[in-house]
Motif scaffolding. Structure first.
Motif, PDB file in Angstrom:
ATOM      1  N   GLN A  10      20.422  59.776  19.359  1.00  0.00           N
ATOM      2  CA  GLN A  10      19.361  59.230  19.995  1.00  0.00           C
ATOM      3  C   GLN A  10      18.594  60.091  21.033  1.00  0.00           C
ATOM      4  N   ARG A  11      19.525  60.815  21.852  1.00  0.00           N
ATOM      5  CA  ARG A  11      19.012  61.785  22.845  1.00  0.00           C
ATOM      6  C   ARG A  11      18.373  62.900  21.995  1.00  0.00           C
ATOM      7  N   SER A  12      18.871  63.530  20.655  1.00  0.00           N
ATOM      8  CA  SER A  12      18.165  64.484  20.094  1.00  0.00           C
ATOM      9  C   SER A  12      17.042  64.092  19.542  1.00  0.00           C
ATOM     10  N   VAL A  13      16.725  62.727  18.916  1.00  0.00           N
ATOM     11  CA  VAL A  13      15.530  62.190  18.473  1.00  0.00           C
ATOM     12  C   VAL A  13      14.308  62.184  19.389  1.00  0.00           C
ATOM     13  N   ARG A  14      14.912  61.749  20.836  1.00  0.00           N
ATOM     14  CA  ARG A  14      13.837  61.591  22.057  1.00  0.00           C
ATOM     15  C   ARG A  14      13.341  63.006  22.320  1.00  0.00           C
ATOM     16  N   ALA A  15      14.384  63.716  22.426  1.00  0.00           N
ATOM     17  CA  ALA A  15      13.810  65.178  22.932  1.00  0.00           C
ATOM     18  C   ALA A  15      13.266  65.929  21.784  1.00  0.00           C
ATOM     19  N   THR A  16      13.435  65.383  20.527  1.00  0.00           N
ATOM     20  CA  THR A  16      12.229  66.060  19.554  1.00  0.00           C
ATOM     21  C   THR A  16      11.067  65.416  19.590  1.00  0.00           C
ATOM     22  N   GLU A  17      10.938  64.103  19.900  1.00  0.00           N
ATOM     23  CA  GLU A  17       9.793  63.478  19.975  1.00  0.00           C
ATOM     24  C   GLU A  17       8.708  64.007  21.179  1.00  0.00           C
ATOM     25  N   ALA A  18       9.632  64.202  22.331  1.00  0.00           N
ATOM     26  CA  ALA A  18       8.932  64.787  23.469  1.00  0.00           C
ATOM     27  C   ALA A  18       8.695  66.169  23.030  1.00  0.00           C
ATOM     28  N   THR A  19       9.179  66.924  22.475  1.00  0.00           N
ATOM     29  CA  THR A  19       8.965  68.331  22.204  1.00  0.00           C
ATOM     30  C   THR A  19       7.549  68.369  21.450  1.00  0.00           C
ATOM     31  N   LEU A  20       7.594  67.522  20.304  1.00  0.00           N
ATOM     32  CA  LEU A  20       6.136  67.393  19.610  1.00  0.00           C
ATOM     33  C   LEU A  20       5.063  66.984  20.466  1.00  0.00           C
ATOM     34  N   VAL A  21       5.316  66.225  21.568  1.00  0.00           N
ATOM     35  CA  VAL A  21       4.300  65.853  22.152  1.00  0.00           C
ATOM     36  C   VAL A  21       3.665  66.922  23.017  1.00  0.00           C
ATOM     37  N   TYR A  22       4.730  67.593  23.669  1.00  0.00           N
ATOM     38  CA  TYR A  22       4.544  68.836  24.538  1.00  0.00           C
ATOM     39  C   TYR A  22       3.747  70.049  23.662  1.00  0.00           C
ATOM     40  N   HIS A  23       4.111  69.990  22.562  1.00  0.00           N
ATOM     41  CA  HIS A  23       3.366  71.172  21.541  1.00  0.00           C
ATOM     42  C   HIS A  23       2.026  70.763  21.442  1.00  0.00           C
ATOM     43  N   THR A  24       1.836  69.582  20.978  1.00  0.00           N
ATOM     44  CA  THR A  24       0.471  68.932  20.672  1.00  0.00           C
ATOM     45  C   THR A  24      -0.379  69.253  22.003  1.00  0.00           C
ATOM     46  N   VAL A  25       0.188  68.958  23.261  1.00  0.00           N
ATOM     47  CA  VAL A  25      -0.887  69.000  24.556  1.00  0.00           C
ATOM     48  C   VAL A  25      -0.970  70.614  24.772  1.00  0.00           C
ATOM     49  N   THR A  55       9.882  58.865  15.072  1.00  0.00           N
ATOM     50  CA  THR A  55       8.934  58.206  14.717  1.00  0.00           C
ATOM     51  C   THR A  55       7.854  58.380  15.945  1.00  0.00           C
ATOM     52  N   CYS A  56       6.806  59.273  15.612  1.00  0.00           N
ATOM     53  CA  CYS A  56       6.033  59.658  16.923  1.00  0.00           C
ATOM     54  C   CYS A  56       4.655  59.672  16.761  1.00  0.00           C
ATOM     55  N   SER A  57       3.902  58.292  16.546  1.00  0.00           N
ATOM     56  CA  SER A  57       2.510  58.378  16.154  1.00  0.00           C
ATOM     57  C   SER A  57       1.758  58.520  17.488  1.00  0.00           C
ATOM     58  N   ARG A  58       0.303  58.605  17.464  1.00  0.00           N
ATOM     59  CA  ARG A  58      -0.214  58.829  18.585  1.00  0.00           C
ATOM     60  C   ARG A  58      -0.174  57.717  19.542  1.00  0.00           C
ATOM     61  N   SER A  59      -0.153  56.559  19.382  1.00  0.00           N
ATOM     62  CA  SER A  59       0.127  55.559  20.605  1.00  0.00           C
ATOM     63  C   SER A  59       1.566  55.903  21.344  1.00  0.00           C
ATOM     64  N   LYS A  60       2.620  56.150  20.675  1.00  0.00           N
ATOM     65  CA  LYS A  60       3.929  56.594  21.101  1.00  0.00           C
ATOM     66  C   LYS A  60       3.737  58.050  21.971  1.00  0.00           C
ATOM     67  N   ALA A  61       3.047  58.803  21.323  1.00  0.00           N
ATOM     68  CA  ALA A  61       2.912  60.129  21.966  1.00  0.00           C
ATOM     69  C   ALA A  61       2.092  59.930  23.177  1.00  0.00           C
ATOM     70  N   GLU A  62       0.864  59.089  23.292  1.00  0.00           N
ATOM     71  CA  GLU A  62       0.178  59.091  24.668  1.00  0.00           C
ATOM     72  C   GLU A  62       1.058  58.343  25.572  1.00  0.00           C
ATOM     73  N   ALA A  63       2.095  57.502  25.076  1.00  0.00           N
ATOM     74  CA  ALA A  63       2.999  56.746  26.177  1.00  0.00           C
ATOM     75  C   ALA A  63       3.932  57.882  26.667  1.00  0.00           C
ATOM     76  N   ILE A  64       4.442  58.693  25.901  1.00  0.00           N
ATOM     77  CA  ILE A  64       5.500  59.741  26.315  1.00  0.00           C
ATOM     78  C   ILE A  64       4.797  60.653  27.429  1.00  0.00           C
ATOM     79  N   LEU A  65       3.806  61.152  27.017  1.00  0.00           N
ATOM     80  CA  LEU A  65       3.014  61.811  27.986  1.00  0.00           C
ATOM     81  C   LEU A  65       2.458  61.365  29.168  1.00  0.00           C
TER      82      LEU A  65
END
Length: 603
Positions: A10-25, A55-65
């Motif tokens: 779960q931690r690895s999945v969350r880190a991956t999602e945060a990394t995807l969002v960071y890369h996008t920004v 699972t990192c769609s645009r809504s979730k990505a905005e929330a993470i950011l």
């Protein structure tokens, strides 16, 4: 063990999602792209448990950011800024429809991170862009984050709202309100230097007899969407054996667009001229432009002049430029322009064209040469008067002068001193009073303050002179710094009246000078030694060659200045004894002596 494995997954999945969002920004990509990124990763990495659970769609990505990355970045930045001593703040409005967004950036120096850092502190929408609203907005943000006492500089564009106009006067600008709020009258105000440079260029363009902006746009628009016209120009290029290049557009809001557009016209000048003059009904403006033989000269002159600004604008638009570099860029621009004006600089290409035209159109060529200065004067004045910066080298962490340090010059004086510095020579130790007379005449139009005059004089002293006034530099008086420094330098380097009279009587010779130059030097020495005019005249005549004395004695006009003019003319008509003439005389004398010796020898 299984629960620990699931927790790590779960931690690895969350880190991956945060990394995807960071890369996008970081790469300014749209959040919409993440709607397909997660499914794509599952297809590319079917054996990966992490990819399967991402699972990192645009809504979730905005929330993470908003809820994770943003607050985390702000927290780290504030920790870093709490350790630095001082910072500057910048802002500008950005219109998005009916919404006015105001980002607040801070700039500071952190040696642990490699130098200058630029961080986004806040981004909000404001109801208007008045000085009161903007200054209150900045003041509130800095106060809430405990950064107000570190503020020493404010940077924005050059509007009246931000700085109160060119003179930076009044009390209702953002700059003046921030100075009042921080109780720091020495806060540095940094306008948009790229905007200043661009306006300087356009001031120069307005002095030309051709409308360059209009010419550039008409040429671009003539070919922009017309295939037939473009093909006709290509044909002309082929006949003249010149590579075809498309015309470039220009916009006044794009500061770097005019220079390459002019350069492109110059590269294509002959084909363009042939093309437009061959048309039955060309645009009247373009026809007159190409029929004028001096149009190409004006473009080359402007191209050479703009090259000074082009590289500076590019450097000014870099992300990590500091206020010291901005001041240095302004100084270099003003000095370069002044050097060109003093040297009557003319680009090589312009010189070639003028030489070709000079035989048939001599008067017009002379008028063009006289008008060349008009392109530099308004630009230099614009650059100097609008580029007003202070010197923050003696600032302490809260932006006020350090105790015991020289008072920082006023912001309005900073760049003005740079504009005149290039015209002031190094200090003349042999003629200190005359140097101060020239110095004061040079700075008189700028109405510089006491601190600015003091610093300008110090900048013109060599090592030996600095040693003589070191105590004044280290501990300057509270008032009249310039006068105290001037009196010390005159006391050290100016000769006493007795010494000047001694030189007047026994040490001055004509040498290679004109008689009038010798007379002026003797008058200067006599001024302080109180020797009479008649004494100076008699001493001057005794130092002239005998033929000159004879002519002066026969002159009915015995007024000394008129005698000096006569002496100059006599000296010009006298045959000078050059090194070649003297060598020839010596050689002839040796040959004569050898001949005499040969005759005297017994056979």
């Amino acid at each position: 063990m299984e629960s620990n494995a699931n927790l790590n997954l779960q931690r690895s999945v969350r880190a991956t999602e945060a990394t995807l969002v960071y890369h996008t920004v970081k790469h300014h990509e749209s959040f919409n792209s993440l709607d397909c990124t997660a499914p794509l990763c599952k297809s590319i990495y079917p054996d990966s448990k992490i990819a399967k659970d991402v699972t990192c769609s645009r809504s979730k990505a905005e929330a993470i950011l908003k809820n994770v990355l943003g607050p985390f970045a702000q927290e780290n930045m504030l920790k870093e800024v709490s350790k630095i001593r001082y910072l500057s703040v910048s802002t500008d409005s950005s219109n998005h429809g009916a919404i006015k967004l105001f980002p607040v950036l801070i700039q500071y120096f952190n040696p642990e991170k490699g130098g200058i850092q630029v961080k986004l502190l806040e981004l909000q929408a404001l109801p208007n862009e008045t000085a009161e609203t903007i200054s209150t907005y900045i003041h509130t943000i800095l106060t809430d984050k405990n950064l107000l006492d570190k503020l020493i500089a404010f940077s924005a564009d050059n509007t009246n709202t931000n700085f109160g106009g060119r003179e930076r006067s009044g009390t209702n600008s953002v700059y003046s309100r921030l100075k009042s709020a921080t109780q720091n009258d020495d806060m540095v105000g940094v306008g948009c230097i790229a905007h200043i440079f661009s306006n300087s260029v356009h001031h120069a363009i307005e002095s030309l007899p051709i409308c360059v902006d209009s010419i550039v746009m008409q040429m671009h628009n003539h070919f922009a969407s017309f295939t037939v016209r473009t093909e006709a120009l290509k044909k002309v290029c082929s006949e003249l054996e010149i590579d075809f290049k498309r015309m470039l557009s220009h916009s006044k809001t794009r500061w770097l667009s005019l220079y390459p557009a002019i350069e492109r016209i110059l590269q294509m000048y002959e084909p363009l001229k042939s093309y437009f003059l061959s048309l039955s009904y060309p645009a009247r403006t373009l026809q007159m432009f190409f029929e004028n033989d001096f149009s190409e000269c004006y473009l080359w002159l402007l191209h050479s002049f703009m090259s000074i600004y082009q590289s500076r604008i590019k450097h000014a638009e870099t992300a990590d430029i500091s206020v010291n570099e901005v001041i240095d860029q302004c100084s270099q621009v003003v000095e370069n322009i002044n050097e060109r004006l003093e040297q009557n600089f003319c680009p090589m290409k312009v010189t070639e064209i003028l030489r070709r035209l000079s035989e048939a159109r001599r008067d017009e060529v002379e008028d063009f040469k006289q008008n060349m200065r008009r392109i530099g004067d308004p630009a230099a004045e614009q650059s100097a008067t609008w580029s007003s910066y202070g010197n923050s080298s003696t600032m302490n962490p809260i932006g006020s002068p350090q105790k015991g340090a020289p008072q920082v010059m006023k912001v309005e004086e900073g760049m003005a001193s740079i504009s005149v510095s290039a015209r002031i020579p190094e200090f003349w130790r042999e003629m200190p009073r005359l140097w101060f007379a020239q110095f004061e005449a040079t700075i008189a139009p700028q109405k510089q303050g006491d601190e600015c005059r003091f610093q300008l004089v110090v900048s013109k002293l060599n090592r030996e002179a600095l040693q003589q006034v070191a105590d004044i530099i280290y501990s300057p008086p509270e008032t009249n710094k310039y006068q105290v420094l001037k009196e010390r330098l005159l006391q050290v380097y100016e000769e006493s009246p007795e010494r000047q009279f001694q030189r007047l009587v026994g040490e001055l010779d004509l040498g290679t000078q004109k008689p009038s130059q010798l007379l002026r030097r003797m008058k200067e020495l006599a001024r302080n030694s109180k020797a009479s005019d008649e004494t100076v005249k008699n001493l001057w005549i005794t130092r002239l060659p005998v033929p000159v004395k004879t002519v002066l004695a026969a002159s009915q006009d015995q007024q000394v200045d008129n005698l000096a003019a006569i002496a100059d003319k006599v000296m010009e008509n006298m045959q000078p004894i050059t090194g070649e003439t003297a060598a020839r005389s010596i050689q002839l004398k040796r040959q004569t002596d050898q001949g005499r010796l040969a005759k005297a020898e017994p056979s």
